[in-house]
Write an enzyme that holds these catalytic residues in place. Structure first.
Site, PDB file in Angstrom:
ATOM      1  N   GLU A 101       1.495   4.457   7.312  1.00 13.50           N
ATOM      2  CA  GLU A 101       0.458   3.950   6.416  1.00 13.50           C
ATOM      3  C   GLU A 101      -0.122   5.110   5.592  1.00 13.50           C
ATOM      4  O   GLU A 101       0.088   6.276   5.930  1.00 13.50           O
ATOM      5  CB  GLU A 101      -0.659   3.322   7.272  1.00 13.50           C
ATOM      6  CG  GLU A 101      -0.199   2.140   8.128  1.00 13.50           C
ATOM      7  CD  GLU A 101      -0.032   0.841   7.338  1.00 13.50           C
ATOM      8  OE1 GLU A 101       0.338   0.893   6.144  1.00 13.50           O
ATOM      9  OE2 GLU A 101      -0.266  -0.222   7.925  1.00 13.50           O
ATOM     10  N   HIS A 123       3.381   1.967   2.069  1.00 12.21           N
ATOM     11  CA  HIS A 123       3.905   2.445   3.354  1.00 12.21           C
ATOM     12  C   HIS A 123       5.430   2.300   3.422  1.00 12.21           C
ATOM     13  O   HIS A 123       6.023   1.444   2.764  1.00 12.21           O
ATOM     14  CB  HIS A 123       3.220   1.767   4.557  1.00 12.21           C
ATOM     15  CG  HIS A 123       3.565   0.342   4.802  1.00 12.21           C
ATOM     16  ND1 HIS A 123       2.676  -0.563   5.341  1.00 12.21           N
ATOM     17  CD2 HIS A 123       4.715  -0.369   4.624  1.00 12.21           C
ATOM     18  CE1 HIS A 123       3.257  -1.739   5.474  1.00 12.21           C
ATOM     19  NE2 HIS A 123       4.501  -1.649   5.050  1.00 12.21           N
ATOM     20  N   ASN A 148       0.823  -1.215   0.000  1.00 11.70           N
ATOM     21  CA  ASN A 148       0.000   0.000   0.000  1.00 11.70           C
ATOM     22  C   ASN A 148       0.860   1.270   0.000  1.00 11.70           C
ATOM     23  O   ASN A 148       0.362   2.361   0.236  1.00 11.70           O
ATOM     24  CB  ASN A 148      -0.956  -0.004   1.205  1.00 11.70           C
ATOM     25  CG  ASN A 148      -0.213   0.008   2.540  1.00 11.70           C
ATOM     26  OD1 ASN A 148       1.013   0.106   2.570  1.00 11.70           O
ATOM     27  ND2 ASN A 148      -0.940  -0.088   3.637  1.00 11.70           N
TER      28      ASN A 148
HETATM   29  C1  F6R Z   1       9.754  -2.970   8.268  1.00 12.97           C
HETATM   30  C2  F6R Z   1       9.030  -1.894   7.633  1.00 12.97           C
HETATM   31  C3  F6R Z   1       8.015  -2.121   6.554  1.00 12.97           C
HETATM   32  C4  F6R Z   1       8.481  -3.090   5.477  1.00 12.97           C
HETATM   33  C5  F6R Z   1       7.393  -3.278   4.426  1.00 12.97           C
HETATM   34  C6  F6R Z   1       7.782  -4.307   3.393  1.00 12.97           C
HETATM   35  O1  F6R Z   1      10.640  -2.466   9.255  1.00 12.97           O
HETATM   36  O2  F6R Z   1       9.244  -0.802   8.016  1.00 12.97           O
HETATM   37  O3  F6R Z   1       7.694  -0.886   5.975  1.00 12.97           O
HETATM   38  O4  F6R Z   1       9.641  -2.599   4.882  1.00 12.97           O
HETATM   39  O5  F6R Z   1       6.205  -3.684   5.034  1.00 12.97           O
HETATM   40  O6  F6R Z   1       7.876  -5.553   4.007  1.00 12.97           O
HETATM   41  P1  F6R Z   1       8.458  -6.825   3.230  1.00 12.97           P
HETATM   42  O7  F6R Z   1       9.903  -6.553   3.004  1.00 12.97           O
HETATM   43  O8  F6R Z   1       8.227  -7.952   4.186  1.00 12.97           O
HETATM   44  O9  F6R Z   1       7.676  -6.930   1.977  1.00 12.97           O
END
Ligand code: F6R
Length: 264
Positions: free
Chosen positions: A143, A138, A136
């Site tokens: 978010e 973030h 999304n």
């Molecule tokens: C983790 C964080 C999140 C992840 C994001 C992607 O510390 O801040 O923003 O970077 O959710 O997560 P993955 O890499 O699991 O797809």
């Protein structure tokens, strides 16, 4: 934004690891901003390998993680502190007291957020902030609708993020709905930002971040404001970018220039 497209996820991790190696060889006491999630794991493995090979030391470095679940203690297997210990800190020579993860079990989370900002500032600010991106858009747990100048604070997770992260929790296990996260303003203060994205599931978010309007609807689009943001993608994550060939062309030109300057 510098857009770097690599053939696969391994090459993305290698490129990211090179950024950390280069920084630490120039500045051994660098302040590193770190992330959790699936994406950075391969990069951390490369850093561990380089440390074990004697090519890299974190002995003088300091780290600050982006975020933590509110309500989980550092020993909880799903906490981001636990993740960092398992995936990186316990396997390299960083001093435990130099590693910082927002305290998920703080008695007063509001004060803890303020303290986290103060500690980053006291350490001299973050030299290199590693980021992943949510489907999304973030970054950290900022978010959609997060303030583009926000600082470290308590944030409510969206249902989409709770759903995406449910894979890390066993059935019936308590999954927090709140987090402490660095704000978008905190992330933008880092001297350099390195965002990694791999896989087709990230392609829409990557397109919105790079080519969409600057908007709280896609928090990662705030990186358009950063003077030194590097976005490293595999082919799948880059697949929905409209100007793909242009980004490849710029990167080839960048490499030629670096070669000419003897810096590649
Ligand atoms: C983790 C964080 C999140 C992840 C994001 C992607 O510390 O801040 O923003 O970077 O959710 O997560 P993955 O890499 O699991 O797809």
């Amino acid at each position: 934004m510098q857009i770097v497209i690599q053939p696969n996820a391994d090459a993305v991790a290698e490129y990211g690891a090179d950024q950390f190696s280069r920084l630490l060889s120039k500045k051994p006491d660098a302040v590193l901003g770190l992330a959790t999630g699936s994406t950075p794991v391969a990069l951390y493995q490369k850093l561990i390998g380089r440390y074990q090979a004697g090519e890299l030391s974190f002995a003088k470095a300091t780290s600050f993680n982006l975020d933590e679940y509110l309500g989980l203690s550092p020993e909880h297997p799903q906490s981001y502190r636990y993740f960092m210990q398992q995936q990186l800190f316990d396997l390299i020579d960083i001093a435990p007291e130099h590693t910082h993860v927002p305290p998920g079990n703080a008695a007063d989370p509001i004060t803890a957020c303020h303290d986290y900002e103060t500690r980053i500032e006291a350490a001299g600010g973050i030299d290199l902030q590693l980021l992943g991106i949510g489907r999304n858009g973030h970054i950290g747990f900022n978010e959609p609708s997060s303030g583009l100048r926000s600082r470290t604070r308590v944030k409510t997770l969206t249902q989409a993020t709770i759903h995406d992260n449910a894979r890390f929790f066993t059935e019936g296990e308590y999954q927090p709905h709140l987090s402490i996260t660095m704000g978008i303003g905190t992330i933008l203060d880092a001297r350099k930002v390195l965002l990694l994205a791999t896989g087709e599931a990230k392609a829409d978010a990557v397109k919105a971040m790079v080519e969409g309007p600057l908007s709280a609807a896609c928090p990662a689009s705030a990186l358009q404001l950063h003077q030194h943001a590097v976005v490293v993608l595999d082919e799948a994550a880059a697949s929905k970018l409209a100007d793909l060939e242009f980004y490849r062309h710029i990167e080839r030109e960048n490499q030629l220039l670096l070669q000419r300057l003897g810096k590649s």
